[in-house]
Design a protein around this motif. Structure first.
Motif, short mmCIF file in Angstrom:
data_model
loop_
_atom_site.label_atom_id
_atom_site.label_comp_id
_atom_site.label_asym_id
_atom_site.label_seq_id
_atom_site.Cartn_x
_atom_site.Cartn_y
_atom_site.Cartn_z
N ALA A 10 6.36 -12.74 -23.64
CA ALA A 10 5.45 -11.85 -24.33
C ALA A 10 4.03 -12.08 -23.89
O ALA A 10 3.24 -11.17 -23.75
N LEU A 11 3.66 -13.33 -23.65
CA LEU A 11 2.31 -13.62 -23.22
C LEU A 11 2.05 -13.16 -21.80
O LEU A 11 0.92 -12.95 -21.41
N LEU A 12 3.11 -13.03 -21.04
CA LEU A 12 2.93 -12.74 -19.63
C LEU A 12 3.31 -11.31 -19.28
O LEU A 12 3.58 -11.00 -18.13
N TYR A 192 -9.60 -19.66 -40.72
CA TYR A 192 -8.95 -19.21 -39.49
C TYR A 192 -8.96 -20.35 -38.47
O TYR A 192 -9.93 -21.12 -38.39
N TYR A 193 -7.88 -20.44 -37.70
CA TYR A 193 -7.73 -21.50 -36.69
C TYR A 193 -7.53 -20.86 -35.33
O TYR A 193 -6.61 -20.06 -35.15
N THR A 194 -8.41 -21.19 -34.38
CA THR A 194 -8.38 -20.51 -33.08
C THR A 194 -7.36 -21.06 -32.09
O THR A 194 -6.94 -20.35 -31.19
N ASN A 195 -6.98 -22.35 -32.25
CA ASN A 195 -6.16 -23.02 -31.22
C ASN A 195 -6.85 -22.93 -29.85
O ASN A 195 -6.21 -22.72 -28.82
N PHE A 196 -8.15 -23.11 -29.87
CA PHE A 196 -9.01 -23.02 -28.69
C PHE A 196 -8.55 -23.95 -27.57
O PHE A 196 -8.49 -23.56 -26.40
N LYS A 197 -8.24 -25.21 -27.91
CA LYS A 197 -7.94 -26.20 -26.87
C LYS A 197 -6.65 -25.89 -26.14
O LYS A 197 -6.60 -25.95 -24.90
N ASP A 198 -5.59 -25.56 -26.87
CA ASP A 198 -4.32 -25.21 -26.21
C ASP A 198 -4.47 -23.93 -25.39
O ASP A 198 -3.81 -23.74 -24.38
N GLY A 199 -5.33 -23.03 -25.85
CA GLY A 199 -5.69 -21.87 -25.05
C GLY A 199 -4.77 -20.68 -25.17
O GLY A 199 -5.21 -19.57 -25.49
N TRP A 200 -3.48 -20.89 -24.95
CA TRP A 200 -2.56 -19.75 -24.89
C TRP A 200 -2.55 -18.90 -26.17
O TRP A 200 -2.37 -17.67 -26.09
N PRO A 201 -2.77 -19.48 -27.38
CA PRO A 201 -2.79 -18.59 -28.55
C PRO A 201 -3.91 -17.56 -28.50
O PRO A 201 -3.79 -16.50 -29.13
N LYS A 253 -14.29 -26.48 -37.27
CA LYS A 253 -15.64 -26.91 -36.89
C LYS A 253 -15.75 -27.23 -35.40
O LYS A 253 -16.76 -26.94 -34.77
N ASP A 254 -14.73 -27.86 -34.84
CA ASP A 254 -14.80 -28.28 -33.43
C ASP A 254 -13.60 -27.71 -32.68
O ASP A 254 -12.52 -28.33 -32.65
N PRO A 255 -13.74 -26.56 -32.06
CA PRO A 255 -12.62 -25.92 -31.36
C PRO A 255 -12.04 -26.79 -30.23
O PRO A 255 -10.86 -26.64 -29.90
N SER A 256 -12.83 -27.68 -29.69
CA SER A 256 -12.35 -28.49 -28.56
C SER A 256 -11.30 -29.52 -28.97
O SER A 256 -10.67 -30.15 -28.13
N THR A 257 -11.09 -29.69 -30.28
CA THR A 257 -10.12 -30.69 -30.75
C THR A 257 -8.89 -30.05 -31.40
O THR A 257 -8.10 -30.75 -32.04
N THR A 258 -8.70 -28.75 -31.25
CA THR A 258 -7.54 -28.11 -31.89
C THR A 258 -6.24 -28.59 -31.26
O THR A 258 -6.20 -29.06 -30.13
N ASN A 259 -5.16 -28.45 -32.03
CA ASN A 259 -3.84 -28.89 -31.55
C ASN A 259 -2.78 -27.96 -32.13
O ASN A 259 -2.68 -27.80 -33.35
N TRP A 260 -1.98 -27.35 -31.25
CA TRP A 260 -1.00 -26.37 -31.67
C TRP A 260 0.02 -26.93 -32.66
O TRP A 260 0.27 -26.35 -33.72
N GLU A 261 0.63 -28.06 -32.32
CA GLU A 261 1.67 -28.61 -33.19
C GLU A 261 1.09 -28.97 -34.56
O GLU A 261 1.71 -28.73 -35.59
N THR A 262 -0.10 -29.53 -34.55
CA THR A 262 -0.76 -29.87 -35.82
C THR A 262 -1.07 -28.63 -36.63
O THR A 262 -0.97 -28.63 -37.86
N SER A 263 -1.45 -27.56 -35.95
CA SER A 263 -1.84 -26.33 -36.65
C SER A 263 -0.69 -25.76 -37.48
O SER A 263 -0.92 -25.19 -38.56
N LYS A 264 0.53 -25.89 -36.99
CA LYS A 264 1.68 -25.39 -37.75
C LYS A 264 1.80 -26.11 -39.09
O LYS A 264 2.04 -25.48 -40.14
N ASN A 265 1.63 -27.43 -39.06
CA ASN A 265 1.72 -28.20 -40.30
C ASN A 265 0.57 -27.88 -41.24
O ASN A 265 0.75 -27.77 -42.46
N LEU A 266 -0.63 -27.70 -40.67
CA LEU A 266 -1.79 -27.40 -41.50
C LEU A 266 -1.66 -26.04 -42.17
O LEU A 266 -2.04 -25.87 -43.34
N ALA A 274 -5.08 -18.64 -41.69
CA ALA A 274 -4.43 -17.65 -40.83
C ALA A 274 -4.60 -18.00 -39.36
O ALA A 274 -5.53 -18.72 -38.98
N MET A 275 -3.69 -17.45 -38.54
CA MET A 275 -3.77 -17.57 -37.08
C MET A 275 -3.22 -16.30 -36.46
O MET A 275 -2.24 -15.74 -36.96
N MET A 276 -3.85 -15.82 -35.39
CA MET A 276 -3.35 -14.66 -34.65
C MET A 276 -2.19 -15.09 -33.78
O MET A 276 -2.35 -15.92 -32.87
#
Length: 439
Positions: A10-12, A192-201, A253-266, A274-276
């Motif tokens: 889907a992403l590709l 809202y959580y961007t998942n900035f560090k992982d990027g693909w979201p 607050k700090d997008p450079s420290t986001t983590n996908w797996e952690t975001s699911k639990n949060l 929310a997350m897109m």
């Protein structure tokens, strides 16, 4: 990553390039991998290449095979799960040894499909049965059938939003940011959580093209010097919303420290609002909510905050497309597997995904969309090749995270510039590339 591999196709969906050095050929040109009419007459062994290493390792694919063999008892199916699927299969396609059935790598240019894959039938024939058939159509023939599709929207913690007093779906971007502000004020959670560090979201935001105007041809309309980020344009609406969320301090607050797996639990715990994401993520978020001591019912799915004629729309995009290698020595068995896995295995329902088979019902994960008459818009892929060429020549990356990471950095003050200046630059680069690459 595990289940996150399901979203790769889907992403590709619009990031196809030419496989450097791939010669293709060697098979019988134009030989159709026709659907067999007599299951008992199909025999032999086939190898299926898959990106779903988790399903190979946990035995799920063996269970699927056991069910398949009840109908096709004389076919032996073996699987090879590949972690770096895109990278490894791209290399293998320089040879003839890339399995009998495979997911079409995004790196293969659409117009090159006849060099590597056997046609499965005509567009007229397969489009009656399957969604997303135009994604792999070349010269009136279809070269792949989607495993499933995904709808796009915001996965959100309904219980958290309800606690904040937000119970209605936002109808505009302004209503959406207002809802996030209410969540922040009333609950203290990160809205809202961007998942900035992982990027693909961040790439998921591109899948909303078509949702804003409820236009199946919205992506096709990017195939020219059309200034996609101009006021009123879909990408302007989509990216301005992301920018405003960050600029108003409604994301982490700090997008450079986001983590996908952690975001699911949060999100499951109600620490994130929310997350897109695509609808493929709903099942994972509900599992996370249950693990966190909450209820799967806490997790909901919101359409993009825009309406047409009083109704919401959600774009449907295809996941990986299954194809038969042109070099396969057992095309009937390979085609039998694809048809069975797509239509009878139950795999799309298990994944909570949109079935490729048009006659199948929408999954339970999209019940809220169905109950609220959200219009599902199957995105046209007619001009994908041209759009890809423009995007690549402009070096923007509609389906790469970089340009939205810069958008977020501008919004939070980590890079200089204004949103309008950035949009003007994106339009200029797109239009210049369109006048050459798109011609």
């Amino acid at each position: 990553m595990g289940k996150t591999k399901t979203l790769t196709g889907a992403l590709l969906t619009v990031t196809m390039l030419t496989v450097a050095g791939c010669g293709g050929g060697g098979g019988t040109p134009g030989e159709t991998a026709a659907a067999p009419t007599d299951p008992g007459g199909v025999s032999g062994e086939i190898k299926v290449l898959t990106h779903r290493t988790d399903l190979v390792q946990n035995g799920a694919m063996k269970r699927y095979t056991a069910e398949f063999n009840k109908i096709y008892p004389r076919v032996k199916v073996t699987f090879e799960g590949i972690t770096d699927y895109e990278g490894e299969v791209k290399i293998r396609m320089n040879t003839k040894a890339y399995g009998d059935v495979l997911m079409i790598p995004a790196v293969v240019a659409k117009n090159d499909y006849p060099k590597f894959f056997a046609p499965l039938g005509t567009k007229a024939e397969l489009s009656r049965l399957y969604r997303f058939s135009d994604k792999t159509e070349v010269g009136g023939k279809v070269y792949g059938i989607a495993q499933f599709g995904t709808a796009n929207g915001f996965v959100h913690n309904k219980a958290l939003w309800k606690k904040a007093g937000v119970t209605q779906w936002p109808k505009t971007p302004q209503e959406f940011t207002a809802a996030l502000e209410t969540v922040a004020d009333k609950t203290g959670a990160v809205p809202y959580y961007t998942n900035f560090k992982d990027g693909w979201p961040l790439v998921q935001w591109s899948s909303n093209i078509g949702s804003v105007t409820c236009d199946a041809k919205a992506t096709d309309k990017l195939s020219g010097p059309v200034s996609p980020w101009k006021a009123g344009g879909e990408l302007h609406t989509i990216d301005a919303l992301l920018h405003d969320i960050v600029k108003r301090g409604l994301s982490e607050k700090d997008p450079s420290t986001t983590n996908w797996e952690t975001s699911k639990n949060l999100l499951g715990k109600g620490k994130i609002g929310a997350m897109m994401l695509g609808s493929w993520a709903i099942t994972q978020m509900r599992e996370a909510a249950q693990e966190a001591g909450g209820s799967p019912d806490d997790i909901g799915f919101l359409p993009f905050p825009a309406q047409r004629d009083g109704k919401f729309c959600a774009t449907l995009v295809s996941d990986y497309q299954q194809a038969v290698s042109i070099h396969s020595g057992n095309k009937p068995a390979a085609r039998a597997w694809i048809d069975w896995f797509t239509g009878k295995s139950g795999y799309p329902a298990t994944e909570g995904a949109v079935p490729a088979l048009k006659s199948a019902p929408m999954p339970a994960t999209l019940k809220e969309f169905v109950d609220n008459d959200v219009t599902f818009v199957e995105r046209s892929e007619a001009e994908t090749g041209t759009v890809n060429a423009i995007d690549n020549a402009a070096e923007l990356g509609l389906n790469k995270p970089d340009y939205r990471q810069k958008l977020i950095d501008i919004a939070r003050g980590a890079q200089q510039g204004t949103l309008q200046d950035y949009f003007d630059d994106l339009d200029k680069r797109w239009n210049e590339a369109a006048r050459t690459a798109g011609s």
